[in-house]
Design an enzyme around this catalytic site. Structure first.
Site, mmCIF file in Angstrom:
data_model
loop_
_atom_site.group_PDB
_atom_site.id
_atom_site.type_symbol
_atom_site.label_atom_id
_atom_site.label_comp_id
_atom_site.label_asym_id
_atom_site.label_seq_id
_atom_site.Cartn_x
_atom_site.Cartn_y
_atom_site.Cartn_z
ATOM 1 N N GLU A 109 -1.594 3.673 1.504
ATOM 2 C CA GLU A 109 -1.506 4.984 0.741
ATOM 3 C C GLU A 109 -2.387 6.071 1.538
ATOM 4 O OE1 GLU A 109 0.535 4.983 -1.540
ATOM 5 O OE2 GLU A 109 0.314 3.592 -2.913
ATOM 6 N N ASP A 123 4.883 9.785 -1.400
ATOM 7 C CA ASP A 123 3.582 10.144 -0.919
ATOM 8 C C ASP A 123 3.358 9.879 0.501
ATOM 9 O OD1 ASP A 123 3.167 7.422 -0.988
ATOM 10 O OD2 ASP A 123 1.111 7.596 -2.122
ATOM 11 N N HIS A 139 3.378 6.950 2.315
ATOM 12 C CA HIS A 139 3.047 5.894 2.664
ATOM 13 C C HIS A 139 4.032 4.988 3.075
ATOM 14 C CE1 HIS A 139 4.282 3.898 -1.646
ATOM 15 N NE2 HIS A 139 5.349 3.425 -0.656
ATOM 16 N N ASP A 169 4.492 -6.339 2.594
ATOM 17 C CA ASP A 169 3.507 -6.459 1.392
ATOM 18 C C ASP A 169 3.757 -7.482 0.229
ATOM 19 O OD1 ASP A 169 5.587 -5.026 0.847
ATOM 20 O OD2 ASP A 169 4.441 -3.177 1.044
HETATM 21 P P1 PGA Z 1 11.560 2.570 -2.232
HETATM 22 O O1 PGA Z 1 10.373 2.593 -1.780
HETATM 23 O O2 PGA Z 1 12.614 1.980 -1.068
HETATM 24 O O3 PGA Z 1 11.864 1.943 -3.484
HETATM 25 O O4 PGA Z 1 12.065 4.103 -2.428
HETATM 26 C C1 PGA Z 1 9.877 2.955 -0.419
HETATM 27 C C2 PGA Z 1 8.568 2.616 -0.333
HETATM 28 O O5 PGA Z 1 7.584 2.686 -1.191
HETATM 29 O O6 PGA Z 1 7.998 2.529 0.858
#
Ligand code: PGA
Length: 241
Positions: free
Chosen positions: A141, A134, A136, A66
């Site tokens: 999302e 959450d 995702h 992404d």
């Molecule tokens: P993080 O993010 O590795 O910074 O915890 C993970 C994500 O949002 O997929």
């Protein structure tokens, strides 16, 4: 099927992730890469291995998950810059083989379709994933259709808050949209390696592994994938049965 590897902490999670990844660091392989705090330990190990053991990425391709919409690639928090700083500039992968979706341009949806077409031509051998608090995966999302391809999306409020720490803790600086591989895109990968560490991931980990397969928890779709490894530390595994 989800194969769960339980480890003590972040360092051990990164060691295990490197052990899994090592099998794919071979000519011709296609890696699916991720950003965020989670993969940093793994990337440090890949760099060390490149330096010490001369593991070469000259014939390896990669596709990132992404990118924020609207951030120039020169912005330090763009995922393009993140990948160069933490991995690409420290190994011998060729720039033209290291793909990060673009969040800039007049027709992001058309670019997203092209990104999916490139992945279809070079199927991903192993996709690395983190998980959002959450649930995702990439920027898919809750509520994102399981059959989605790469697309433009609005970030959830909780994700904007989670990512605030990268933008001087100033919520107004966090981009509100991203281009993300879809859940359908991610599910095409031959193997998936998800790392989850820290207490703020515990509920999402439980929902992913023990919850119903439901678009309310995007990561729960992984229960349908034939070859998933989830590495969880003690804090992230705290709510598992
Ligand atoms: P993080 O993010 O590795 O910074 O915890 C993970 C994500 O949002 O997929």
């Amino acid at each position: 099927m989800i194969n769960i590897i339980r480890v003590k902490d972040y360092e051990e999670a990164s060691d295990k992730a490197f052990e899994v990844m090592k099998d794919f660091l071979k000519p011709g392989k296609v890696l699916g890469l991720a950003t965020g705090s989670t993969p940093l330990g793994l990337y440090a190990r890949m760099v060390k291995d490149h330096e010490e053991n001369k593991t070469s990425y000259a014939d390896i391709r990669s596709f990132n998950l992404d990118e924020y919409v609207g951030l120039p690639i020169s912005h330090p928090e763009s995922y393009y810059a993140f990948m160069h700083r933490n991995l690409f500039d420290k190994i011998d992968i060729k720039e033209e083989n290291a793909h990060v979706p673009s969040g800039l341009g007049d027709d992001l949806e058309a670019q997203a379709k092209k990104y999916d077409a490139m992945i279809d031509e070079s199927p991903v051998d192993i996709q690395l994933l983190g998980i959002g608090s959450d649930g995702h995966i990439a920027f898919n999302e809750p509520g994102t259709p399981f059959n989605s391809g790469t697309h433009v999306t609005d970030l959830a409020e909780s994700t904007i808050k989670d990512n605030c720490r990268f933008f001087d803790n100033d919520i107004s600086k966090v981009p509100t949209q991203a281009v993300t591989q879809g859940i359908g895109t991610i599910m095409k990968a031959r193997n998936i390696l998800l790392i989850a560490t820290g207490a703020n991931k515990a509920q999402a980990v439980k929902d992913m592994i023990e919850g119903p397969i439901d678009e309310a928890c995007p990561a729960s779709v992984l229960q349908r994938h034939p070859n998933v490894t989830v590495i969880v530390d003690e804090a992230a595994a705290a709510l598992l049965k």
